[in-house]
Design an enzyme around this catalytic site. Structure first.
Site, PDB file in Angstrom:
ATOM      1  N   GLU A 190     -16.316  -8.514  -3.007  1.00  0.00           N
ATOM      2  CA  GLU A 190     -14.871  -8.226  -3.014  1.00  0.00           C
ATOM      3  C   GLU A 190     -14.065  -9.522  -2.865  1.00  0.00           C
ATOM      4  OE1 GLU A 190     -12.947  -5.699  -3.516  1.00  0.00           O
ATOM      5  OE2 GLU A 190     -14.008  -3.834  -3.073  1.00  0.00           O
ATOM      6  N   CYS A 195      -3.955   6.081  -0.071  1.00  0.00           N
ATOM      7  CA  CYS A 195      -3.352   4.794  -0.442  1.00  0.00           C
ATOM      8  C   CYS A 195      -2.923   4.735  -1.902  1.00  0.00           C
ATOM      9  CB  CYS A 195      -4.317   3.656  -0.127  1.00  0.00           C
ATOM     10  SG  CYS A 195      -4.702   3.530   1.628  1.00  0.00           S
ATOM     11  N   LYS A 209     -11.175  -7.592   7.333  1.00  0.00           N
ATOM     12  CA  LYS A 209     -10.604  -6.579   8.223  1.00  0.00           C
ATOM     13  C   LYS A 209     -11.559  -5.413   8.382  1.00  0.00           C
ATOM     14  CE  LYS A 209      -6.856  -3.295   8.231  1.00  0.00           C
ATOM     15  NZ  LYS A 209      -5.976  -2.565   7.384  1.00  0.00           N
ATOM     16  N   LYS A 237     -12.054  -5.303   3.041  1.00  0.00           N
ATOM     17  CA  LYS A 237     -11.484  -4.298   3.935  1.00  0.00           C
ATOM     18  C   LYS A 237     -12.429  -3.107   4.020  1.00  0.00           C
ATOM     19  CE  LYS A 237      -7.407  -1.399   4.589  1.00  0.00           C
ATOM     20  NZ  LYS A 237      -6.031  -1.139   4.175  1.00  0.00           N
ATOM     21  N   TYR A 283      -1.967  -7.651  17.196  1.00  0.00           N
ATOM     22  CA  TYR A 283      -0.897  -7.044  17.995  1.00  0.00           C
ATOM     23  C   TYR A 283      -0.706  -7.791  19.315  1.00  0.00           C
ATOM     24  CZ  TYR A 283      -1.786  -3.474  14.521  1.00  0.00           C
ATOM     25  OH  TYR A 283      -1.969  -2.831  13.321  1.00  0.00           O
ATOM     26  N   CYS A 339      -0.115   4.351   1.988  1.00  0.00           N
ATOM     27  CA  CYS A 339      -0.522   5.414   2.926  1.00  0.00           C
ATOM     28  C   CYS A 339       0.566   5.805   3.909  1.00  0.00           C
ATOM     29  CB  CYS A 339      -1.816   5.031   3.628  1.00  0.00           C
ATOM     30  SG  CYS A 339      -1.766   3.435   4.431  1.00  0.00           S
ATOM     31  N   ARG A 374     -11.226   7.198   3.691  1.00  0.00           N
ATOM     32  CA  ARG A 374     -10.924   6.320   2.556  1.00  0.00           C
ATOM     33  C   ARG A 374     -12.201   5.732   1.950  1.00  0.00           C
ATOM     34  NH1 ARG A 374      -5.583   6.297   3.503  1.00  0.00           N
ATOM     35  NH2 ARG A 374      -4.729   5.715   5.527  1.00  0.00           N
ATOM     36  N   ARG A 425      -3.283   5.123  12.618  1.00  0.00           N
ATOM     37  CA  ARG A 425      -2.829   6.377  11.987  1.00  0.00           C
ATOM     38  C   ARG A 425      -1.681   6.966  12.796  1.00  0.00           C
ATOM     39  NH1 ARG A 425      -7.942   7.247   8.866  1.00  0.00           N
ATOM     40  NH2 ARG A 425      -7.939   5.152   7.995  1.00  0.00           N
ATOM     41  N   CYS A 465       0.864  -1.179   0.000  1.00  0.00           N
ATOM     42  CA  CYS A 465       0.000   0.000   0.000  1.00  0.00           C
ATOM     43  C   CYS A 465       0.899   1.227   0.000  1.00  0.00           C
ATOM     44  CB  CYS A 465      -0.883  -0.025   1.243  1.00  0.00           C
ATOM     45  SG  CYS A 465      -2.239   1.160   1.162  1.00  0.00           S
TER      46      CYS A 465
HETATM   47  C1  PBG Z   1      -3.278   0.353   4.901  1.00  0.00           C
HETATM   48  C2  PBG Z   1      -3.535  -0.312   6.204  1.00  0.00           C
HETATM   49  C3  PBG Z   1      -4.247   0.216   7.277  1.00  0.00           C
HETATM   50  C4  PBG Z   1      -4.227  -0.768   8.262  1.00  0.00           C
HETATM   51  C5  PBG Z   1      -3.494  -1.836   7.785  1.00  0.00           C
HETATM   52  N1  PBG Z   1      -3.086  -1.543   6.486  1.00  0.00           N
HETATM   53  C6  PBG Z   1      -4.854   1.543   7.465  1.00  0.00           C
HETATM   54  C7  PBG Z   1      -6.014   1.940   6.651  1.00  0.00           C
HETATM   55  O1  PBG Z   1      -6.476   1.223   5.773  1.00  0.00           O
HETATM   56  O2  PBG Z   1      -6.498   3.051   6.876  1.00  0.00           O
HETATM   57  C8  PBG Z   1      -4.884  -0.650   9.587  1.00  0.00           C
HETATM   58  C9  PBG Z   1      -4.460  -1.667  10.590  1.00  0.00           C
HETATM   59  C10 PBG Z   1      -4.886  -1.378  11.975  1.00  0.00           C
HETATM   60  O3  PBG Z   1      -5.707  -0.474  12.245  1.00  0.00           O
HETATM   61  O4  PBG Z   1      -4.384  -2.058  12.862  1.00  0.00           O
HETATM   62  N2  PBG Z   1      -1.957   0.267   4.509  1.00  0.00           N
END
Ligand code: PBG
Length: 315
Positions: A227, A125, A242, A190, A307, A117, A211, A200, A115
C-alpha cells in the site's frame, strides 16, 4: 562495565540520546460539530470534546498558543446522506471549518481528512453498491471533496478512504483545478483496526459492521508495505501508518522503503488505553505519553498525529 559507562549521569544520558520529540513534530486531530452550543465531552476519550463550530476560531488560537502548528479536522455532520455530499458543497461543514480555521490562524497547517464516514448515513467511507463500497464512484466523490477542501484553504489533503487508485485520481483532480502545489498525505498503510473504537463515538459514526473490504487486515505486514509503495508511486507527498503502537514494525519497514516524510497516527483507542490506565493510577500518563511519542520517532516517524499533542506541548 561497558554499556553503563555512558548512563552514569543525567548529562551524559542527555548527550547520547538518539531521539527527540518536539511540539512541531505533532499534529492535533480535532472534532468539530455543527449546530451545538457547548463542547461535548467524548466519554471514551477523557479530555477530548467535540468543539462547536462557532467556537472554532478561539480553539484554533488556543492550540496555536500551545505551540502546535498543525491540525487534522474531522467534521461531525448533522447533514448526512447516502454519499456524504455535504463534503463537496462550498457551504458545507467541511469547507466552513477549514475556512474558519485558516481565518483564525493563517499560519496553522490545516490538514483535511478526506473521507466520507462522518458524512454518510450508513457510516461507510464511500458510496454503497449492493453489499460493498463502490471503488470508482467513491473516488469521483473524493476528488470533488478534495477540490472543495483546497478551495476552502486546506494546506494538506489527507485521503483516508482506502480506495484503490485514490491518490492518482485526487492528484489529477487537484492539478486540473489549479492546486498543483497542494501536498497529499496518504493514509497509506491503514489497518481495519479495533483501536478506532472510541473514534466512532467521537465522530458520531453510525457504522454497523466493519471496513474489512477496504482497510488492511491487521495480520498482514507485506500488504501494508505494498500500500505504501503504491501510494508513493501514485504521487503521495507524505505517507502515514495507522494505528501507531501496535504497528511499529510496519512503521520501521515503511521508513526503510521510502524517502518520503512519514507520519504515524496514535489513534483513539491508543489514547483511551493510556488515559484510562492513568486514571486508576496504573501508569504515569505524562511519562508514558512521552515514551510512546519517542517510540514513534525512533521507529522512523517524522510526524505524529496524537490527541495528546496539546498536553505534550504544554509540559
Ligand atoms: C476515517 C478515519 C477513521 C479514523 C481517522 N480517519 C476511522 C476509521 O477508519 O474507521 C480513526 C482515528 C482514530 O481512531 O483516532 N475517516
Amino acid at each position: 562495565m561497558g554499556m553503563r559507562r555512558l548512563r552514569k549521569t543525567p548529562a551524559l544520558r542527555d548527550m547520547i540520546r538518539e531521539t527527540c520529540v518536539t511540539p512541531h513534530d505533532l499534529i492535533y486531530p480535532m472534532f468539530v460539530e455543527e449546530d451545538i452550543d457547548s463542547p461535548l465531552p467524548i466519554n471514551s476519550m477523557p479530555g477530548v470534546s467535540r468543539i462547536p463550530e462557532k467556537n472554532l476560531e478561539a480553539e484554533i488560537k488556543a492550540i496555536k498558543a500551545d505551540d502546535i502548528n498543525a491540525i487534522m479536522l474531522f467534521g461531525v455532520s448533522h447533514n448526512k446522506d447516502a454519499t456524504g455530499s455535504d463534503t463537496w458543497k462550498g457551504d458545507g461543514l467541511l469547507a466552513r471549518m477549514i475556512k474558519r480555521a485558516k481565518d483564525a490562524v493563517p499560519e496553522m497547517v490545516v490538514i483535511s481528512d478526506t473521507c466520507f464516514c462522518e458524512y454518510t448515513d450508513h457510516g461507510h467511507c464511500g458510496v454503497i453498491d449492493g453489499d460493498h463500497v463502490h471503488n470508482d464512484l467513491t473516488i469521483a466523490n473524493l476528488c470533488k471533496q478534495s477540490v472543495n477542501a483546497a478551495r476552502a484553504g486546506a494546506d494538506i489533503i489527507a485521503p483516508s478512504a482506502m480506495m484503490d487508485g485514490q491518490i492518482t485520481a485526487i492528484r489529477k483532480a487537484l492539478d486540473e483545478a489549479g492546486f498543483d502545489d497542494l501536498p497529499i498525505m496518504a493514509y497509506a498503510s491503514k489497518f481495519a483496526s479495533n483501536f478506532y473504537g472510541p473514534f466512532r463515538e467521537a465522530a458520531g459514526s453510525t457504522l454497523k459492521g466493519d471496513r474489512k473490504t477496504y482497510q488492511i487486515d491487521p495480520m498482514n505486514g507485506r500488504e501494508a508495505l505494498r500500500e505504501a509503495i503504491l501510494d508513493e508511486a501514485e504521487g503521495a507527498d507524505m505517507l502515514m501508518v495507522k494505528p501507531g503502537l501496535p504497528y511499529l514494525d510496519i512503521l520501521a519497514k515503511v521508513r526503510q522503503q521510502s524517502l518520503l516524510p512519514l507520519a504515524v497516527y496514535q489513534v483513539s483507542g491508543e489514547y483511551a488505553m493510556i488515559k484510562h490506565a492513568a486514571a486508576v493510577g496504573a501508569l504515569n500518563e505524562k511519562a508514558v505519553v512521552a515514551e510512546t511519542l519517542g517510540a514513534f520517532k525512533r521507529a522512523g516517524a517524522d510526524l505524529i498525529l496524537t490527541y495528546f499533542a496539546r498536553d505534550f506541548a504544554r509540559v
